[in-house]
Design a protein around this motif. Structure first.
Motif, PDB file in Angstrom:
ATOM      1  N   SER A 100       0.794  -1.218   0.000  1.00 43.18           N
ATOM      2  CA  SER A 100       0.000   0.000   0.000  1.00 43.18           C
ATOM      3  C   SER A 100       0.831   1.274   0.000  1.00 43.18           C
ATOM      4  N   THR A 101       2.139   1.147   0.131  1.00 44.75           N
ATOM      5  CA  THR A 101       2.972   2.349   0.193  1.00 44.75           C
ATOM      6  C   THR A 101       2.962   3.047  -1.152  1.00 44.75           C
ATOM      7  N   ARG A 102       2.559   4.308  -1.143  1.00 42.49           N
ATOM      8  CA  ARG A 102       2.495   5.056  -2.391  1.00 42.49           C
ATOM      9  C   ARG A 102       3.904   5.353  -2.872  1.00 42.49           C
ATOM     10  N   SER A 103       4.068   5.416  -4.159  1.00 44.92           N
ATOM     11  CA  SER A 103       5.400   5.654  -4.729  1.00 44.92           C
ATOM     12  C   SER A 103       5.952   7.003  -4.310  1.00 44.92           C
ATOM     13  N   SER A 104       5.064   7.971  -4.125  1.00 43.61           N
ATOM     14  CA  SER A 104       5.530   9.310  -3.753  1.00 43.61           C
ATOM     15  C   SER A 104       6.283   9.309  -2.432  1.00 43.61           C
ATOM     16  N   ALA A 105       5.973   8.353  -1.561  1.00 37.59           N
ATOM     17  CA  ALA A 105       6.663   8.286  -0.266  1.00 37.59           C
ATOM     18  C   ALA A 105       8.153   8.005  -0.433  1.00 37.59           C
ATOM     19  N   LEU A 106       8.503   7.348  -1.516  1.00 42.54           N
ATOM     20  CA  LEU A 106       9.913   7.010  -1.728  1.00 42.54           C
ATOM     21  C   LEU A 106      10.732   8.241  -2.066  1.00 42.54           C
ATOM     22  N   TYR A 107      10.082   9.336  -2.474  1.00 46.84           N
ATOM     23  CA  TYR A 107      10.780  10.562  -2.820  1.00 46.84           C
ATOM     24  C   TYR A 107      10.946  11.499  -1.623  1.00 46.84           C
ATOM     25  N   GLU A 108      10.311  11.174  -0.513  1.00 42.36           N
ATOM     26  CA  GLU A 108      10.241  12.103   0.612  1.00 42.36           C
ATOM     27  C   GLU A 108      11.201  11.696   1.718  1.00 42.36           C
ATOM     28  N   TYR A 109      12.157  12.514   2.033  1.00 40.03           N
ATOM     29  CA  TYR A 109      13.198  12.129   2.999  1.00 40.03           C
ATOM     30  C   TYR A 109      12.617  11.875   4.379  1.00 40.03           C
ATOM     31  N   ASN A 110      11.536  12.556   4.756  1.00 44.64           N
ATOM     32  CA  ASN A 110      10.995  12.349   6.095  1.00 44.64           C
ATOM     33  C   ASN A 110      10.215  11.045   6.224  1.00 44.64           C
ATOM     34  N   GLU A 111      10.070  10.283   5.128  1.00 45.87           N
ATOM     35  CA  GLU A 111       9.462   8.963   5.201  1.00 45.87           C
ATOM     36  C   GLU A 111      10.481   7.880   5.532  1.00 45.87           C
ATOM     37  N   TYR A 112      11.756   8.237   5.488  1.00 51.11           N
ATOM     38  CA  TYR A 112      12.815   7.258   5.753  1.00 51.11           C
ATOM     39  C   TYR A 112      13.206   7.306   7.218  1.00 51.11           C
ATOM     40  N   LYS A 113      13.219   6.132   7.830  1.00 54.82           N
ATOM     41  CA  LYS A 113      13.485   6.058   9.263  1.00 54.82           C
ATOM     42  C   LYS A 113      14.963   5.890   9.573  1.00 54.82           C
ATOM     43  N   TYR A 114      15.680   5.200   8.700  1.00 56.25           N
ATOM     44  CA  TYR A 114      17.072   4.862   8.970  1.00 56.25           C
ATOM     45  C   TYR A 114      17.980   5.563   7.967  1.00 56.25           C
ATOM     46  N   TRP A 115      19.111   6.055   8.487  1.00 58.24           N
ATOM     47  CA  TRP A 115      20.042   6.825   7.664  1.00 58.24           C
ATOM     48  C   TRP A 115      21.474   6.405   7.937  1.00 58.24           C
ATOM     49  N   GLY A 116      22.286   6.455   6.890  1.00 57.46           N
ATOM     50  CA  GLY A 116      23.712   6.284   7.057  1.00 57.46           C
ATOM     51  C   GLY A 116      24.377   7.591   7.434  1.00 57.46           C
ATOM     52  N   GLN A 117      25.691   7.542   7.583  1.00 50.84           N
ATOM     53  CA  GLN A 117      26.434   8.717   8.039  1.00 50.84           C
ATOM     54  C   GLN A 117      26.787   9.659   6.893  1.00 50.84           C
ATOM     55  N   GLY A 118      26.665   9.187   5.671  1.00 48.68           N
ATOM     56  CA  GLY A 118      26.948  10.022   4.504  1.00 48.68           C
ATOM     57  C   GLY A 118      28.358   9.831   3.978  1.00 48.68           C
ATOM     58  N   THR A 119      28.508  10.090   2.691  1.00 51.47           N
ATOM     59  CA  THR A 119      29.821  10.042   2.046  1.00 51.47           C
ATOM     60  C   THR A 119      29.933  11.217   1.085  1.00 51.47           C
ATOM     61  N   GLN A 120      31.077  11.875   1.116  1.00 49.91           N
ATOM     62  CA  GLN A 120      31.262  13.092   0.319  1.00 49.91           C
ATOM     63  C   GLN A 120      31.613  12.743  -1.124  1.00 49.91           C
ATOM     64  N   VAL A 121      30.920  13.399  -2.040  1.00 50.28           N
ATOM     65  CA  VAL A 121      31.248  13.324  -3.461  1.00 50.28           C
ATOM     66  C   VAL A 121      31.565  14.737  -3.934  1.00 50.28           C
ATOM     67  N   THR A 122      32.742  14.905  -4.508  1.00 48.34           N
ATOM     68  CA  THR A 122      33.156  16.206  -5.024  1.00 48.34           C
ATOM     69  C   THR A 122      33.520  16.057  -6.495  1.00 48.34           C
ATOM     70  N   VAL A 123      32.872  16.863  -7.329  1.00 52.73           N
ATOM     71  CA  VAL A 123      33.117  16.823  -8.768  1.00 52.73           C
ATOM     72  C   VAL A 123      33.765  18.142  -9.166  1.00 52.73           C
ATOM     73  N   SER A 124      34.981  18.050  -9.674  1.00 54.41           N
ATOM     74  CA  SER A 124      35.710  19.256 -10.068  1.00 54.41           C
ATOM     75  C   SER A 124      35.457  19.572 -11.545  1.00 54.41           C
ATOM     76  N   SER A 125      35.472  20.862 -11.846  1.00 53.27           N
ATOM     77  CA  SER A 125      35.204  21.283 -13.241  1.00 53.27           C
ATOM     78  C   SER A 125      36.473  21.347 -14.066  1.00 53.27           C
TER      79      SER A 125
END
Length: 129
Positions: free
Chosen positions: A104-129
């Motif tokens: 029953s989970t609507r697809s729109s929920a997958l786009y919304e960050y506040n619908e996600y309960k668990y998070w990782g610590q993050g990883t930095q991506v830097t793209v130079s020009s």
């Protein structure tokens, strides 16, 4: 307890590629959706991509369609984000996230960050020009 650990970030030139990984543990993830979000300095957290673990259905933000691909390896309980044709505006901290879903989970929920309960610590991506 769900744990998400991202890896694979780094510095790359514009036009290059990177593959991010998110190793998930603590649950059976067949009833979860996994998402990637990013946040650049001074900007709001932005949806990048998501995948329903059981079906493999994928969803993408408009800014990455055709360049990024999300996938999962069930044996390794790992989610990947393959990023090609990178641009300087892709520079951000990339986060992996998980939310419990069912039929029953609507697809729109997958786009919304506040619908996600668990998070990782993050990883930095830097793209130079």
């Amino acid at each position: 307890q769900v744990q998400l650990v991202e890896s694979g970030g780094g510095l790359v030139q514009a036009g290059g590629s990177l593959r991010l990984s998110c190793a998930a543990s603590g649950r059976t993830f067949s009833s979860y959706a996994m998402g990637w979000f990013r946040q650049a300095p001074g900007k709001e957290r932005e949806f990048v991509a998501a995948i329903r673990w059981s079906s493999g259905y994928t969803y993408y933000g408009d800014s990455v369609k055709g360049r990024f691909t999300i996938s999962r390896d069930s044996a390794k309980t790992t989610v990947y984000l393959q990023m090609n044709s990178l641009k300087p505006e892709d520079t951000a901290v990339y986060y992996c996230a998980a939310q419990n879903v069912d039929w029953s989970t609507r697809s729109s929920a997958l786009y919304e960050y506040n619908e996600y309960k668990y998070w990782g610590q993050g990883t930095q991506v830097t793209v130079s020009s």
